[in-house]
Design an enzyme around this catalytic site. Sequence first.
Site, PDB file in Angstrom:
ATOM      1  N   ASP A 147       0.861  -1.177   0.000  1.00 37.77           N
ATOM      2  CA  ASP A 147       0.000   0.000   0.000  1.00 37.77           C
ATOM      3  C   ASP A 147       0.902   1.232   0.000  1.00 37.77           C
ATOM      4  O   ASP A 147       1.515   1.566   1.004  1.00 37.77           O
ATOM      5  CB  ASP A 147      -0.892  -0.045   1.243  1.00 37.77           C
ATOM      6  CG  ASP A 147      -1.727   1.221   1.434  1.00 37.77           C
ATOM      7  OD1 ASP A 147      -1.566   2.173   0.634  1.00 37.77           O
ATOM      8  OD2 ASP A 147      -2.519   1.264   2.380  1.00 37.77           O
ATOM      9  N   LYS A 201      -3.092  12.004  -3.028  1.00 40.19           N
ATOM     10  CA  LYS A 201      -2.014  12.110  -2.048  1.00 40.19           C
ATOM     11  C   LYS A 201      -0.793  12.813  -2.628  1.00 40.19           C
ATOM     12  O   LYS A 201       0.110  13.205  -1.888  1.00 40.19           O
ATOM     13  CB  LYS A 201      -1.593  10.720  -1.565  1.00 40.19           C
ATOM     14  CG  LYS A 201      -2.702   9.856  -1.006  1.00 40.19           C
ATOM     15  CD  LYS A 201      -3.206  10.331   0.327  1.00 40.19           C
ATOM     16  CE  LYS A 201      -4.164   9.304   0.936  1.00 40.19           C
ATOM     17  NZ  LYS A 201      -4.729   9.731   2.218  1.00 40.19           N
TER      18      LYS A 201
END
Length: 406
Positions: free
Chosen positions: A198, A224
């Site tokens: 991840d 992000k």
Amino acid sequence: MLDIQKIRADFPILSQHVNGKPLVYFDNGATSQTPKVVIDSIVDYYSRYNANIHRGVHTLSQIATDAYEQARTKLQHHFNAKHNYEIIFTSGTTEGINLVANGFASILKKDDEIIVSALEHHSNIVPWQMLCEHTGAILKVIPMNYDGELLMDVYVKMLSPKTKLVFCNHISNALGTINPVEFIIEKAHEVGAAVLIDGAQAVPHLKPDVQKLNCDFYVASAHKMCGPTGVGILYGKEEWLRKLPPYKGGGEMIATVTFEKTTYADLPHKFEAGTPNICGGIAFGVAVDYMNGIGFDAIAKQEQELLEYGTKRLQELENIEIYGTKDLSKKASVISFNIKGIHPYDIGTIIDKLGIAVRTGHHCAQPIMDFYQIPGTIRASFAFYNTKEEIDIFVEAVKKAQMMLS
């Protein structure tokens, strides 16, 4: 050296005021801000060539298709995937994880074992619990210590020929810990297990090389790393993507359809059913270009300085407890902390009135908070466009909140 003021001028939102105060945005771990060049790419798509992709012979469709597939190739190069069809566009990290979990539902057998770390976000826990419920596989957890580091000696002992999958975040969203993913991947492969990393919290801070890591899957989200929400990628090794069945059925992911039988399209379209987030994918490519233009070495240096300075300044406060590793070289630019005797939500609410955005709570990592026996933390997460002056404002605001609540 980065020209921070010049960079900040690229981000329209950073010049605004919140509650009458200049915005100090320290919630980058949840969502980074978006530069104008990325915003402009979204406007440009809807203004000039908004059309569905891959199916149309008309000019706008061809322009949109080319731009979308060029973005895929940009992402291939950024993550150093061997083939561009190993990059699957998703709605974000969570969908990428669920896609893999769904695929392994047809592969795992009862009493097979899968391993997850104690530092995971809920989206890298819940899909695997659901997978175990469906298949009868057994979920095991790599434990952590009080410094927020995984116990690698225990992990090695957990591995066996029964281990089929290992999952770990590259960087912890709650603590900022940089996990030893190279070691985790190497040891998992020794017993024949596949590994999913991840990368949601890692991609803003570093440039993952999936071939060097030798991971089987890597997932990330655009929002992000200066991109839009609602789009992300799943990298998968070709051999695994060919083994896994499609995640969703519909248009685009088919080769032929009859009422008797359907055959599936080749990679990557096999996993991309329906009309995708076209402008999101294109904008993701622009965001990657923007960050590469700044340079990830320069980003890492700036953020490390902010981490060191912010840690030092916060340690001046009375009754503060910082969670996570004390070795700042093993940590991203995240400081997760509490003021003893004060609920983190109360601190966050007061400093918001002073224009400061931080995250409070369990950060979708409740098992970590349970380990520390706390309700949550205050998390300040820095990006390359933040400054030491903002940290000074933040620390003074926390001091003020502490005085008010003591």
